[in-house]
Motif scaffolding. Structure first.
Motif, PDB file in Angstrom:
ATOM      1  N   UNK A   1       0.832  -1.204   0.000  1.00 29.90           N
ATOM      2  CA  UNK A   1       0.000   0.000   0.000  1.00 29.90           C
ATOM      3  C   UNK A   1       0.868   1.255   0.000  1.00 29.90           C
ATOM      4  N   UNK A   2       1.978   1.230   0.734  1.00 28.18           N
ATOM      5  CA  UNK A   2       2.872   2.393   0.746  1.00 28.18           C
ATOM      6  C   UNK A   2       3.442   2.683  -0.627  1.00 28.18           C
ATOM      7  N   UNK A   3       3.842   1.631  -1.347  1.00 30.42           N
ATOM      8  CA  UNK A   3       4.374   1.800  -2.702  1.00 30.42           C
ATOM      9  C   UNK A   3       3.285   2.338  -3.632  1.00 30.42           C
ATOM     10  N   UNK A   4       2.095   1.742  -3.567  1.00 33.21           N
ATOM     11  CA  UNK A   4       1.002   2.132  -4.461  1.00 33.21           C
ATOM     12  C   UNK A   4       0.593   3.585  -4.228  1.00 33.21           C
ATOM     13  N   UNK A   5       0.497   3.986  -2.969  1.00 34.88           N
ATOM     14  CA  UNK A   5       0.104   5.365  -2.662  1.00 34.88           C
ATOM     15  C   UNK A   5       1.123   6.364  -3.200  1.00 34.88           C
ATOM     16  N   UNK A   6       2.411   6.062  -3.033  1.00 31.44           N
ATOM     17  CA  UNK A   6       3.438   6.985  -3.523  1.00 31.44           C
ATOM     18  C   UNK A   6       3.447   7.019  -5.037  1.00 31.44           C
ATOM     19  N   UNK A   7       3.240   5.858  -5.668  1.00 27.16           N
ATOM     20  CA  UNK A   7       3.189   5.827  -7.127  1.00 27.16           C
ATOM     21  C   UNK A   7       2.031   6.673  -7.648  1.00 27.16           C
ATOM     22  N   UNK A   8       0.892   6.604  -6.979  1.00 25.39           N
ATOM     23  CA  UNK A   8      -0.277   7.378  -7.405  1.00 25.39           C
ATOM     24  C   UNK A   8       0.014   8.876  -7.360  1.00 25.39           C
ATOM     25  N   UNK A   9       0.807   9.303  -6.402  1.00 21.70           N
ATOM     26  CA  UNK A   9       1.160  10.732  -6.323  1.00 21.70           C
ATOM     27  C   UNK A   9       1.976  11.174  -7.529  1.00 21.70           C
TER      28      UNK A   9
END
Length: 338
Positions: free
Chosen positions: A86-94
């Protein structure tokens, strides 16, 4: 414009009375656009609810708009790795990027169609990790890869020193001889925990008491390791080397995620009075009865930090070989109270 007309960069340009190129440059903050024009175009875009076309932007940059995330397949059931993902996905979305999940069970004839890779705690000897690192794609690993290759960027934590703090806490709570259940040294994290334990025992004159389990250990395997540690009898050689420090186990540190909660009922039933701690915090350790002292690895933040370092490598803001320390925390709870 009609109510059902899609809002595109052409729509914004027409409403702002400028060319498509000027509108695009104004919204991207590039080109020779006056501040007054930029503000006008931005205001029109906000009023119309314009959302940039991420796919088109990535095509212009010769980018896939996707990064790959690899986690060991045997660990995908762990709540730690779910938080990391989830941490990776959230940062990628930014960064307007998607994430493709890759596990060790996926053999590929060609490199994945991604701009770069994040490797979550890569295991030595994993052929998929070896093949991914050989692609030449920019790569960031969470913890170092215990193999010949090394990622372009590394986010790591001081697990050995934090384990030393945990063992000092157990000693202060009255423990004379703490034991350790640890996974094999295939990962940098497990190897660091094991080395930290052995170093602490050596500096305190304590005979080590260790049982290794596999990375995908079942509850039965973990409980069997705990029983073996409880039944271990100090031998004469230990006594000669360590004096009164070669005592039975009176505290147990469980390294693998979920191991401490598997062991807790066993220790309770045995009435051993053994203090219990975990190297991985989770909702289960926080909600156990009693709550279990644990090291909070802050996985969501670790995932975000890995992704951010990858994007900095992709943009040139970070250089190959960059390493960053990810802070972790010791959470002391009732399971190690005196």
């Amino acid at each position: 414009m009609r109510a059902d007309e899609p809002v595109t960069i052409l729509t914004v340009a027409r409403e702002a009375g400028v060319s498509k190129t000027t509108a695009s440059d104004a919204l991207r903050g590039s080109g020779r656009v006056s501040e007054r024009t930029r503000e006008s175009v931005v205001a029109v875009a906000e009023r119309l609810g314009y959302v940039p076309n991420g796919s088109a932007r990535h095509l212009r940059k010769a980018s896939t708009g996707t990064i790959g995330l690899h986690v060991p397949e045997v660990l995908t059931r762990s709540s730690y790795y779910m938080s990391f993902v989830f941490g990776v996905v959230e940062q990628a979305a930014r960064h307007d990027y998607d994430v493709t999940l890759i596990t060790s069970g996926q053999r590929r004839a060609r490199p994945p169609r991604v701009d770069g890779l994040v490797l979550g705690d890569p295991l030595g000897g994993d052929p998929v990790v070896e093949s991914l690192m050989a692609t030449g794609l920019p790569t960031v690993s969470c913890e170092r890869f215990p193999g010949a290759r090394q990622a372009d960027g590394v986010v790591w934590s001081e697990h050995a020193s934090m384990l030393g703090r945990l063992l000092d806490h157990l000693r202060g709570a009255g423990a004379v001889r703490p034991g350790l259940i640890v996974a094999g040294d295939e990962s940098d994290w497990a190897g660091s925990v094991h080395r930290g334990y052995l170093d602490w025992c050596g500096s305190h004159g304590v005979a080590p008491l260790v049982r290794r389990v596999s990375f995908d250990a079942t509850g039965d395997e973990i409980r069997a390791a705990a029983r073996a540690l409880l039944a271990a009898t100090p031998n004469a050689g230990d006594a000669l080397r360590t004096g009164d420090r070669a005592a039975p186990m009176d505290a147990l540190v469980c390294a693998p995620a979920g191991a401490a909660t598997e062991v807790a009922p066993l220790l309770r039933e045995a009435g051993s009075g053994v203090l219990l701690a975990s190297c991985v915090d989770s909702a289960a350790t926080r909600m156990a009865d009693p709550p279990i002292t644990a090291i909070d690895l802050r996985p969501r933040e670790a995932g975000a930090s890995c992704a951010e370092l990858l994007f900095e490598l992709l943009s040139g803001a970070a250089q190959t070989g960059t390493e960053r320390v990810h802070p972790i925390e010791l959470q002391i709870r009732a399971s190690t109270s005196i």
